[in-house]
Design a protein around this motif. Structure first.
Motif, PDB file in Angstrom:
ATOM      1  N   HIS A  47      -4.025   3.775  -2.222  1.00  0.00           N
ATOM      2  CA  HIS A  47      -3.202   4.443  -3.235  1.00  0.00           C
ATOM      3  C   HIS A  47      -3.684   4.018  -4.615  1.00  0.00           C
TER       4      HIS A  47
ATOM      5  N   LEU B 189      -6.695   3.635   4.067  1.00  0.00           N
ATOM      6  CA  LEU B 189      -5.674   4.226   3.201  1.00  0.00           C
ATOM      7  C   LEU B 189      -5.646   3.468   1.874  1.00  0.00           C
TER       8      LEU B 189
ATOM      9  N   GLU C 192      -3.605   9.554  -3.334  1.00  0.00           N
ATOM     10  CA  GLU C 192      -3.558   8.915  -2.011  1.00  0.00           C
ATOM     11  C   GLU C 192      -4.815   9.358  -1.284  1.00  0.00           C
TER      12      GLU C 192
ATOM     13  N   VAL D 293       0.864  -1.184   0.000  1.00  0.00           N
ATOM     14  CA  VAL D 293       0.000   0.000   0.000  1.00  0.00           C
ATOM     15  C   VAL D 293       0.896   1.228   0.000  1.00  0.00           C
ATOM     16  N   SER D 294       1.266   1.651  -1.216  1.00  0.00           N
ATOM     17  CA  SER D 294       2.189   2.773  -1.367  1.00  0.00           C
ATOM     18  C   SER D 294       2.044   3.384  -2.758  1.00  0.00           C
TER      19      SER D 294
ATOM     20  N   LYS E 109      -0.016   3.290   8.273  1.00  0.00           N
ATOM     21  CA  LYS E 109      -0.908   2.912   7.175  1.00  0.00           C
ATOM     22  C   LYS E 109      -2.215   2.412   7.771  1.00  0.00           C
TER      23      LYS E 109
ATOM     24  N   ASN F 100      -7.345   8.745   2.125  1.00  0.00           N
ATOM     25  CA  ASN F 100      -7.560   8.125   3.422  1.00  0.00           C
ATOM     26  C   ASN F 100      -9.030   8.305   3.749  1.00  0.00           C
TER      27      ASN F 100
END
Length: 166
Positions: A122, A120, A136, A79-80, A116, A138
């Motif tokens: 991406h 969240l 990104e 998750v990035s 994270k 949230n």
């Protein structure tokens, strides 16, 4: 307007715009498990624009199907931003699509951490003319279903943004 109605209307825009621009779409989905591609196929004419969808829930699938580098997964986590962009690149390079969108996130209820949290997500997007975009989001711990639906909405909006480029 309900979330489902908004998503349906966005999917209709995606199909109409991509038909107009004569461009195909590939999706690379993790936490949404194919829902973006599924929403697009709700719309008549989807076969003219949806080239394929990759469901890459595991890290191994991200590597094998999309070419996400193991070092990227180790260094940044699934998750990035980096993984989302590599997923979008892989979806485009492994398809005939002119637009790709990727989604990787934490839908919960478990799996979150301080850095994270649950909610969240991406997103990565690519256009065959070279544009790359990242989002990104949230969404907060609003529940697994609502996080996934919010992610579908964001992904469809990104496809519309990318389609307008060409």
């Amino acid at each position: 307007m309900s979330n489902e109605t908004i998503i349906y209307e966005l999917a209709k825009q995606v199909v109409a715009l991509c038909v107009e621009k004569n461009v195909m779409i590939a999706t690379a989905e993790s936490c949404t498990g194919g829902l973006v591609a599924g929403c697009i196929t709700e719309i008549p004419g989807a076969s003219k624009v949806l080239e394929r969808g990759f469901i890459t829930y595991s890290d191994q699938a991200k590597t094998e199907m999309l070419g996400v580098m193991s070092i990227t997964l180790r260094q940044y986590g699934a998750v990035s931003k980096d993984v989302a962009l590599e997923m979008a690149h892989g979806a485009m390079s492994r398809s005939e699509a002119g637009i790709s969108v990727s989604i990787t996130g934490i839908a919960g209820p478990d799996g979150g951490s301080t850095g994270k949290p649950v909610g969240l997500v991406h997103f990565g997007g690519r256009h065959y003319k070279g544009a790359m975009i990242h989002r990104e989001m949230n969404y907060g711990d609003i529940g697994r279903h609502d996080i996934r639906m919010a992610a579908v909405e964001t992904a469809l909006e990104m496809i519309i943004e990318l389609a307008k480029l060409g």
